[in-house]
Design a protein around this motif. Structure first.
Motif, PDB file in Angstrom:
ATOM      1  N   ARG A 283       0.870  -1.193   0.000  1.00  0.00           N
ATOM      2  CA  ARG A 283       0.000   0.000   0.000  1.00  0.00           C
ATOM      3  C   ARG A 283       0.893   1.226   0.000  1.00  0.00           C
ATOM      4  O   ARG A 283       1.800   1.352   0.827  1.00  0.00           O
ATOM      5  CB  ARG A 283      -0.929  -0.018   1.213  1.00  0.00           C
ATOM      6  CG  ARG A 283      -1.955  -1.154   1.141  1.00  0.00           C
ATOM      7  CD  ARG A 283      -2.714  -1.311   2.435  1.00  0.00           C
ATOM      8  NE  ARG A 283      -3.508  -0.121   2.769  1.00  0.00           N
ATOM      9  CZ  ARG A 283      -4.724   0.113   2.281  1.00  0.00           C
ATOM     10  NH1 ARG A 283      -5.274  -0.738   1.411  1.00  0.00           N
ATOM     11  NH2 ARG A 283      -5.395   1.180   2.649  1.00  0.00           N
ATOM     12  N   LEU A 284       0.628   2.129  -0.928  1.00  0.00           N
ATOM     13  CA  LEU A 284       1.511   3.269  -1.170  1.00  0.00           C
ATOM     14  C   LEU A 284       0.777   4.580  -0.958  1.00  0.00           C
ATOM     15  O   LEU A 284      -0.421   4.694  -1.254  1.00  0.00           O
ATOM     16  CB  LEU A 284       2.067   3.214  -2.595  1.00  0.00           C
ATOM     17  CG  LEU A 284       2.781   1.923  -2.987  1.00  0.00           C
ATOM     18  CD1 LEU A 284       3.048   1.910  -4.482  1.00  0.00           C
ATOM     19  CD2 LEU A 284       4.065   1.790  -2.203  1.00  0.00           C
ATOM     20  N   ILE A 285       1.524   5.574  -0.467  1.00  0.00           N
ATOM     21  CA  ILE A 285       0.967   6.921  -0.295  1.00  0.00           C
ATOM     22  C   ILE A 285       1.430   7.775  -1.469  1.00  0.00           C
ATOM     23  O   ILE A 285       2.637   8.026  -1.617  1.00  0.00           O
ATOM     24  CB  ILE A 285       1.440   7.549   1.027  1.00  0.00           C
ATOM     25  CG1 ILE A 285       0.959   6.698   2.207  1.00  0.00           C
ATOM     26  CG2 ILE A 285       0.932   8.974   1.161  1.00  0.00           C
ATOM     27  CD1 ILE A 285       1.468   7.177   3.555  1.00  0.00           C
ATOM     28  N   PRO A 286       0.526   8.208  -2.347  1.00  0.00           N
ATOM     29  CA  PRO A 286       0.918   9.051  -3.487  1.00  0.00           C
ATOM     30  C   PRO A 286       1.529  10.371  -3.021  1.00  0.00           C
ATOM     31  O   PRO A 286       1.103  10.959  -2.021  1.00  0.00           O
ATOM     32  CB  PRO A 286      -0.404   9.288  -4.227  1.00  0.00           C
ATOM     33  CG  PRO A 286      -1.314   8.202  -3.753  1.00  0.00           C
ATOM     34  CD  PRO A 286      -0.908   7.926  -2.341  1.00  0.00           C
ATOM     35  N   VAL A 287       2.548  10.818  -3.755  1.00  0.00           N
ATOM     36  CA  VAL A 287       3.241  12.067  -3.430  1.00  0.00           C
ATOM     37  C   VAL A 287       2.891  13.107  -4.479  1.00  0.00           C
ATOM     38  O   VAL A 287       2.955  12.842  -5.683  1.00  0.00           O
ATOM     39  CB  VAL A 287       4.772  11.853  -3.390  1.00  0.00           C
ATOM     40  CG1 VAL A 287       5.485  13.167  -3.141  1.00  0.00           C
ATOM     41  CG2 VAL A 287       5.125  10.839  -2.312  1.00  0.00           C
ATOM     42  N   LEU A 288       2.534  14.293  -4.028  1.00  0.00           N
ATOM     43  CA  LEU A 288       2.179  15.387  -4.938  1.00  0.00           C
ATOM     44  C   LEU A 288       3.402  16.241  -5.205  1.00  0.00           C
ATOM     45  O   LEU A 288       4.108  16.642  -4.275  1.00  0.00           O
ATOM     46  CB  LEU A 288       1.071  16.249  -4.331  1.00  0.00           C
ATOM     47  CG  LEU A 288       0.610  17.443  -5.163  1.00  0.00           C
ATOM     48  CD1 LEU A 288      -0.086  16.971  -6.434  1.00  0.00           C
ATOM     49  CD2 LEU A 288      -0.316  18.356  -4.349  1.00  0.00           C
ATOM     50  N   ALA A 289       3.660  16.548  -6.473  1.00  0.00           N
ATOM     51  CA  ALA A 289       4.753  17.453  -6.866  1.00  0.00           C
ATOM     52  C   ALA A 289       4.151  18.691  -7.501  1.00  0.00           C
ATOM     53  O   ALA A 289       3.216  18.602  -8.312  1.00  0.00           O
ATOM     54  CB  ALA A 289       5.692  16.751  -7.837  1.00  0.00           C
ATOM     55  N   ASN A 290       4.687  19.846  -7.114  1.00  0.00           N
ATOM     56  CA  ASN A 290       4.203  21.129  -7.625  1.00  0.00           C
ATOM     57  C   ASN A 290       5.266  21.716  -8.546  1.00  0.00           C
ATOM     58  O   ASN A 290       6.330  22.121  -8.094  1.00  0.00           O
ATOM     59  CB  ASN A 290       3.911  22.064  -6.456  1.00  0.00           C
ATOM     60  CG  ASN A 290       3.418  23.426  -6.899  1.00  0.00           C
ATOM     61  OD1 ASN A 290       3.094  23.628  -8.070  1.00  0.00           O
ATOM     62  ND2 ASN A 290       3.336  24.363  -5.959  1.00  0.00           N
ATOM     63  N   GLY A 291       4.965  21.756  -9.843  1.00  0.00           N
ATOM     64  CA  GLY A 291       5.931  22.278 -10.806  1.00  0.00           C
ATOM     65  C   GLY A 291       5.872  23.764 -10.998  1.00  0.00           C
ATOM     66  O   GLY A 291       6.590  24.307 -11.844  1.00  0.00           O
ATOM     67  N   SER A 292       5.060  24.461 -10.223  1.00  0.00           N
ATOM     68  CA  SER A 292       4.939  25.920 -10.350  1.00  0.00           C
ATOM     69  C   SER A 292       5.547  26.593  -9.135  1.00  0.00           C
ATOM     70  O   SER A 292       5.952  25.944  -8.168  1.00  0.00           O
ATOM     71  CB  SER A 292       3.468  26.324 -10.492  1.00  0.00           C
ATOM     72  OG  SER A 292       2.800  26.179  -9.241  1.00  0.00           O
ATOM     73  N   SER A 293       5.593  27.914  -9.174  1.00  0.00           N
ATOM     74  CA  SER A 293       6.100  28.691  -8.031  1.00  0.00           C
ATOM     75  C   SER A 293       4.978  29.092  -7.082  1.00  0.00           C
ATOM     76  O   SER A 293       5.218  29.794  -6.101  1.00  0.00           O
ATOM     77  CB  SER A 293       6.810  29.949  -8.542  1.00  0.00           C
ATOM     78  OG  SER A 293       5.919  30.762  -9.295  1.00  0.00           O
ATOM     79  N   ILE A 294       3.780  28.649  -7.353  1.00  0.00           N
ATOM     80  CA  ILE A 294       2.618  28.997  -6.533  1.00  0.00           C
ATOM     81  C   ILE A 294       2.607  28.111  -5.280  1.00  0.00           C
ATOM     82  O   ILE A 294       2.661  26.878  -5.393  1.00  0.00           O
ATOM     83  CB  ILE A 294       1.313  28.807  -7.322  1.00  0.00           C
ATOM     84  CG1 ILE A 294       1.298  29.747  -8.534  1.00  0.00           C
ATOM     85  CG2 ILE A 294       0.090  29.064  -6.439  1.00  0.00           C
ATOM     86  CD1 ILE A 294       0.185  29.468  -9.512  1.00  0.00           C
ATOM     87  N   PRO A 295       2.563  28.691  -4.105  1.00  0.00           N
ATOM     88  CA  PRO A 295       2.551  27.867  -2.885  1.00  0.00           C
ATOM     89  C   PRO A 295       1.219  27.141  -2.708  1.00  0.00           C
ATOM     90  O   PRO A 295       0.163  27.648  -3.084  1.00  0.00           O
ATOM     91  CB  PRO A 295       2.768  28.896  -1.766  1.00  0.00           C
ATOM     92  CG  PRO A 295       2.226  30.175  -2.328  1.00  0.00           C
ATOM     93  CD  PRO A 295       2.524  30.138  -3.802  1.00  0.00           C
ATOM     94  N   ILE A 296       1.287  25.956  -2.157  1.00  0.00           N
ATOM     95  CA  ILE A 296       0.090  25.193  -1.815  1.00  0.00           C
ATOM     96  C   ILE A 296      -0.094  25.275  -0.305  1.00  0.00           C
ATOM     97  O   ILE A 296       0.738  24.794   0.463  1.00  0.00           O
ATOM     98  CB  ILE A 296       0.222  23.723  -2.263  1.00  0.00           C
ATOM     99  CG1 ILE A 296       0.400  23.641  -3.783  1.00  0.00           C
ATOM    100  CG2 ILE A 296      -1.011  22.928  -1.832  1.00  0.00           C
ATOM    101  CD1 ILE A 296       0.622  22.223  -4.288  1.00  0.00           C
TER     102      ILE A 296
END
Length: 314
Positions: A283-296
């Motif tokens: 069971r895996l936890i998906p990782v989110l990558a942000n390719g923009s300079s906009i903060p999440i």
């Protein structure tokens, strides 16, 4: 006739009272004595010590303050200051010497507007800090925050310093792993806030400071969502990795006014093949990558966990 005498006496008393107030409000030169408690931050020592010498100050002060200092007290006034340990010299007998000229600003700040200092008649103070057991622990923030609609906390609550030194019996110190702040409470927040908050210190334990400074960043947000295919990485040759499900839904809170399409296109979700090998359940936890300079500010992935299936190649 008797009534005239009564009026005369009352007028005389009032005149004397006004005259006394006027006299006491005037400034006079005087020598004043202070018993000084010095707080500093030295590892292995109690945070405070009382100077052996009295601090003798010559300066100009209002008459009522001089009268309070000399007329209504059996001893010197108490004065508490905080200094940097670098200002003190460690003596061979274990005591510390603090030059009075090096603490002029701290003394002036502590005395406020009570006295305009002319000079110090004491050259140095001798301080004997008691050695103690100590422990360095982090500060944990306790908060109860309420925000206006579409506003939220941005990042963690920052505290300075973020750790403190505790002093006390060794068997009690070993049980303390953190120090909690007093609750920080706000309602309907929409702008950043900062201030000072006290610390919840266990009984019988001393601390090198009784409060820390905090800052809370607040931002207005908009919530956006998209569906992303789960990518895989670090897959060996002749093997492949499938995920169930193959797509996930991503919900993000980003600064208000963000160009949503460009931001959503910059996002990607992935899992690592090596995590499948290390996981007993795959069971895996998906990782989110942000390719923009906009903060999440915050994000969530649905479902938060996917199943990885290794497929052997031909």
């Amino acid at each position: 006739m008797k009534r005239d005498w009564v009026i005369f006496l009352i007028s005389l008393l009032l005149s004397c009272f006004v005259w006394a107030l006027h006299i006491l409000s005037l400034d006079y030169m005087a020598f004043l004595q202070y018993r000084v408690t010095v707080t500093t931050d030295m590892v292995g020592y109690a945070p405070s010590a009382v100077a052996d010498e009295l601090l003798l100050v010559r300066g100009k002060a209002a008459g009522y303050y001089i009268l309070k200092a000399k007329g209504f007290r059996s001893g010197p006034m108490n004065l508490q200051i905080e200094v940097d340990k670098s200002a003190m010299t460690h003596n061979n007998d274990g005591s510390f010497t603090l030059p009075v000229q090096s603490i002029r600003e701290q003394v002036m700040e502590a005395l406020g507007e009570h006295i305009v200092i002319d000079f110090f008649d004491t050259e140095s103070l001798t301080l004997k800090y008691v050695r103690q057991n100590y422990r360095h622990v982090p500060v944990t923030v306790v908060s109860n925050l309420d925000f206006c609609p579409q506003y939220m906390r941005v990042g963690n609550i920052q505290v300075k310093p973020d750790s403190v030194f505790l002093y006390g019996p060794a068997d009690e110190l070993v049980q303390i792993t953190e120090i909690m702040t007093d609750p920080i409470s706000y309602e309907k927040l929409k702008t950043p806030v900062n201030g000072y908050v006290g610390l919840d210190v266990p009984a019988g334990i001393s601390i090198n400071r009784d409060q820390v400074r905090y800052s809370i960043s607040v931002g207005r947000y908009v919530e956006v969502e998209t569906t992303k295919k789960v990518a895989v990485s670090n897959v060996p040759v002749q093997k492949s990795l499938l995920t169930l499900p193959s797509e996930v839904r991503v919900v993000c809170r980003v600064p208000f006014g963000t160009r949503q399409n460009a931001f959503l296109n910059s996002l990607s979700v992935s899992v690592d093949y090596n995590d499948v090998i290390d996981s007993k359940s795959a069971r895996l936890i998906p990782v989110l990558a942000n390719g923009s300079s906009i903060p999440i500010y915050k994000y969530e992935i649905y479902p938060p966990v996917v199943e990885g299936i290794i497929v052997e190649g031909d």
